[in-house]
Design a protein around this motif. Structure first.
Motif, short mmCIF file in Angstrom:
data_model
loop_
_atom_site.label_atom_id
_atom_site.label_comp_id
_atom_site.label_asym_id
_atom_site.label_seq_id
_atom_site.Cartn_x
_atom_site.Cartn_y
_atom_site.Cartn_z
N ALA A 1 0.83 -1.21 0.00
CA ALA A 1 0.00 0.00 0.00
C ALA A 1 0.86 1.26 0.00
O ALA A 1 1.89 1.31 0.68
N GLN B 1 -3.24 -7.93 -3.18
CA GLN B 1 -4.49 -7.30 -3.63
C GLN B 1 -5.68 -8.24 -3.38
O GLN B 1 -6.75 -7.80 -2.96
N THR C 1 -6.51 -8.12 0.33
CA THR C 1 -7.06 -6.86 0.83
C THR C 1 -8.37 -6.49 0.13
O THR C 1 -8.92 -5.42 0.37
N ASP D 1 -8.87 -5.74 -2.96
CA ASP D 1 -8.69 -4.70 -3.98
C ASP D 1 -9.45 -5.09 -5.25
O ASP D 1 -9.36 -6.24 -5.71
N ARG E 1 -8.85 -4.47 -8.17
CA ARG E 1 -7.98 -4.80 -9.31
C ARG E 1 -7.39 -6.19 -9.20
O ARG E 1 -6.63 -6.63 -10.06
N ALA E 2 -7.69 -6.88 -8.12
CA ALA E 2 -7.02 -8.16 -7.87
C ALA E 2 -7.25 -9.17 -8.99
O ALA E 2 -6.33 -9.89 -9.38
#
Lengths: 385, 382
Positions: free
Chosen positions: A4, B306, B309, B311, B313-314
């Protein structure tokens, strides 16, 4: 492990991108076509604080960490700023300015860094010579002590910002018998008698950067021009080359992100055989290649930045991998972007043509791809991983 | 940002790697992958090795702790997968299949189903395989029709890992719902229900993995359905992501092993009085293999992060990681064979690794499909 960005880094990257699209990118096409440095674009970079982003504020910088500086470089590339201007920025901010920041005494830092950070002065670094490219240790330029002065003689080659620079970091041999430890670094100002730039070189890509020889003909500099200690030049040069393998790669990654976006838009707009070419699997495969390249390349560059922010010495293996990957695979990716554009990718009106030419330098500048393979294989053999 | 695993995470993986390299396990692995092992020998070795993996918690790496697993995020599980793939690619394939079934069961199984199967799956005493797609498409493997006694399942699926020796399959099928519509569903099919005809393939690589084709024809009890309340398409998407990451790690593990073996070979073999490695034609190939593997590792870790989390876009980055790592394994296999010259054409452990590597571009989602999906993601984003 955590990939991040901080909120500040994300916002800053976005603001640099938005600003550069409006304020700097519009100069790119003409500067590239004419092969001329854009002083107006340069001035704007200075005004925005991008020419000394990671310098301490006491020297005119913004106190940014390395990762933020690299994100800004990537954002400029993605915004469409041409590779020539980005190379000029890299040579100025990192190869010259950062070398002074890391190795200069207080007086040198106070004299040069604030001027470099605003862009009032342009900086360059002279290491490469006609017969010493990737093999930097074999330079022939000499610096002979004469009382409290040194006399420099020699020729530097392919020096980015050479014809424009007010200040140059020059590497020269002070003790030939000491090998690597016989090289020293000096700060030489334009206007010093005997110090001149040769003819500006006309290049395939990164055309708006001014590249030339630097000629040192009995250039007399005071002892105070010595950067660091006598004999430390090779280590200083290695430190400078760290940037060639990190920050200077970031704009290439950014410009290939833009090439990907441009190619995707083009593929959706361009119709052949009654349908957008984006519907053809061959075109989709090229878009995928570009996407995978960008995702991978940026991680390699960020990793070096992160490592530098931890205060670690450069991991030469990681840096060589980044340089090799961005150089070699970047050229392939840029070629795919041109191919998606077909004939339009081969004319100057479309930015991918410029990106294709600019990207080629990634395989050559700052240590060729072959040298990076040498570094990687040597480090593997020696178990240095 | 932080590009490193914690020292504790690294130490645990190193301990696992050392255990895999132990004499007994390594020799069993060697026998499992051997060219001419009899099927019954392979079946026995698979079960012994799976029990070993179960004891070390490998089979429940990504299964929540509350369900008896280790509860690791995908990112933390990657080096475990790399380690196993480098040591024993066939065993990786078998374990990956069983782990996937455990993963699905932990997320969508009823308490009764979990009580019946999960513990055995995590311990490695129950072997399982997912049967999620048909041979020529990514469609569900079968069709399930309601029957008086539960369900009738039919269809054909391939490739299926350990096809002839598993105790349990999880089969994806289009099930007839309340009306005429077909809805994606998952079914637990245990061996004792006689799920259909298993055909073990002769394969060039992964010889210990027992790849093959399964002709489904089973009468299933009503409680065989796995997904009573789950959003099956979402669950399958998530499963595919996890499996793509694991197979990307497989590709990296095999590729790393090929780098190491090539390095050893090029340093040991002398040509014209000097080590092969002294020739750039060879050392540069090893440099390329290493650079690609290292790059793939970064891509894979970022994709896993990703994924963990959440995300958005993963999905794209996981596809990119699987594509890049799979192609890296193929490239490394080609270069490793070339470095060994004619020896690279001999049947030996390195040549076997080269053949094993090839499956990395085929497993779960092929490179061709991934390219199309990545391009679609890119085109949606502009």
């Amino acid at each position: 492990m955590d990939f991040a960005f901080t909120e500040e880094q994300r916002i800053f990257r976005r603001s640099v991108y938005d600003w550069a699209v409006k304020n700097v990118a519009p100069y790119a096409d003409e500067a590239d076509a004419r092969g001329e440095f854009s002083f107006e674009a340069w001035k704007r970079l200075g005004e925005f604080g991008l020419l000394g982003l990671h310098y301490p504020s006491e020297y005119g910088g913004q106190d940014a960490d390395v990762l933020t500086a690299i994100l800004a470089s990537e954002a400029l590339g993605e915004a469409g700023v041409d590779g020539g201007l980005m190379l000029a920025l890299g040579a100025h901010t990192f190869l010259c300015g950062d070398t002074i920041l890391k190795n200069g005494n207080e007086e040198q830092k106070r004299r040069y860094l604030p001027r470099l950070a605003t862009g009032e002065w342009i900086g360059c670094m002279g290491l490469t010579e006609p017969n010493a490219g990737s093999d930097a240790a074999s330079i022939a330029t000499t610096a002979v002590r004469k009382g409290e002065h040194f006399v420099l003689n020699g020729t530097k080659m392919f020096i980015t910002n050479g014809p424009l620079a007010q200040v140059a970091v020059i590497f020269a041999i002070t003790d030939k018998s000491a090998g690597h430890f016989g090289i020293s670094a000096f700060v030489v100002e334009a206007g010093t008698p005997g110090f001149s730039a040769g003819k500006k070189l006309d290049k395939l890509g990164v055309r708006s950067s001014a590249t030339s020889e630097l000629i040192l003909d009995d250039v007399l500099v005071p002892e105070s021009a010595l950067l660091g200690q006598e004999g430390e030049g090779f280590l200083i040069a290695l430190g400078a080359l760290e940037w060639d393998r990190s920050a200077l790669l970031a704009p290439l990654v950014g410009s290939l992100q833009k090439a990907l976006t441009d190619s995707a838009r083009y593929a959706l707009d361009r119709r052949q055989f009654g349908r957008p070419i984006a519907e053809f699997q061959a075109v989709q495969a090229k878009l995928a290649t570009l996407k995978v390249f960008v995702e991978a390349a940026r991680l390699l560059v960020y990793r070096i930045a992160w490592s530098k922010d931890q205060g670690r010495p450069l991991n030469h293996l990681e840096a060589a991998i980044a340089k090799l990957f961005v150089g070699d695979w970047g050229v392939q990716a840029a070629s795919e972007a041109v191919q998606i554009h077909g004939g339009y990718g081969y004319i100057h009106d479309f930015p991918v043509e410029r990106v294709f030419r600019d990207t080629k330098l990634g395989q050559i500048g700052g240590g060729t791809s072959e040298v990076q393979r040498m570094i990687i294989s040597r480090m593997l053999k020696e178990g240095l991983r | 940002m932080n590009f490193e695993y914690s020292s504790e995470e690294s130490a645990r993986v190193e301990a696992f790697r050392s255990a895999l390299a132990g004499d007994e396990i390594a020799s069993k692995g060697e026998a499992l992958q051997g060219e001419d092992a009899a099927p019954e020998v392979r079946n026995r070795l698979r079960r012994e090795l799976m029990a070993f993996l179960g004891e070390r918690g490998y089979l429940g790496l990504e299964v929540p702790k509350a369900e008896g697993g280790q509860g690791l995020p995908a990112l933390a599980a990657l080096p475990w997968h790399e380690a196993l793939a480098g040591a024993d690619p066939s065993l990786f394939a078998v374990a990956e299949a069983s782990s996937t079934v455990a993963w699905l069961l932990a997320r969508a199984g009823s308490p009764e189903q979990k009580a019946r199967f999960l513990q055995g799956l995590l311990a490695g005493t129950t072997l399982a395989s997912p049967v999620l797609s048909s041979p020529l498409a990514r469609d569900p493997a079968g069709v399930a029709l309601p029957a008086p006694s539960g369900w009738t399942l039919s269809g054909v699926a391939a490739p299926v890992v350990n096809v002839a020796d598993v105790d349990l399959y999880v089969v994806s099928a289009l099930a007839r719902g309340d009306g005429d519509e077909r809805v994606p569903a998952l079914f637990l099919v245990s061996r004792d229900t006689q799920p259909g005809e298993a055909e073990a393939w002769q394969t060039p690589g992964l010889k210990g993995a027992g790849l093959g084709r399964l002709g489904l024809g089973a009468a299933l009890p009503p409680d065989a359905r796995l997904d009573g309340s789950a959003d099956v398409p979402a669950l399958l998407r998530r499963t595919t992501e996890v499996r793509c990451l694991r197979w990307a790690a497989f590709a990296l593990g095999v590729s790393r092993e090929l780098v190491e073996r090539s390095l050893t070979y090029a340093n040991e073999v002398q040509v014209d009085g000097r080590a092969l490695f002294k020739n750039q034609e060879y050392s540069f190939k090893i440099a390329e293999m290493y650079a690609l593997t290292d790059t793939g590792e970064q891509l894979c870790r970022h994709a896993a992060w990703q994924h963990d989390t959440g995300d958005a876009r993963a999905a794209t980055t996981v596809r990119a990681a699987k594509l890049f790592c799979g192609e890296t394994a193929s490239r490394s296999a080609h270069l490793a064979a070339q470095i060994r010259g004619a020896h690279g054409y001999r049947i030996d452990p390195v040549q076997r690794l080269c053949r094993d590597a090839r499956f990395a571009e085929l497993a779960v989602v092929s490179s061709e499909v991934l390219r199309g999906e990545i391009a679609a993601d890119v085109l949606k984003g502009v």
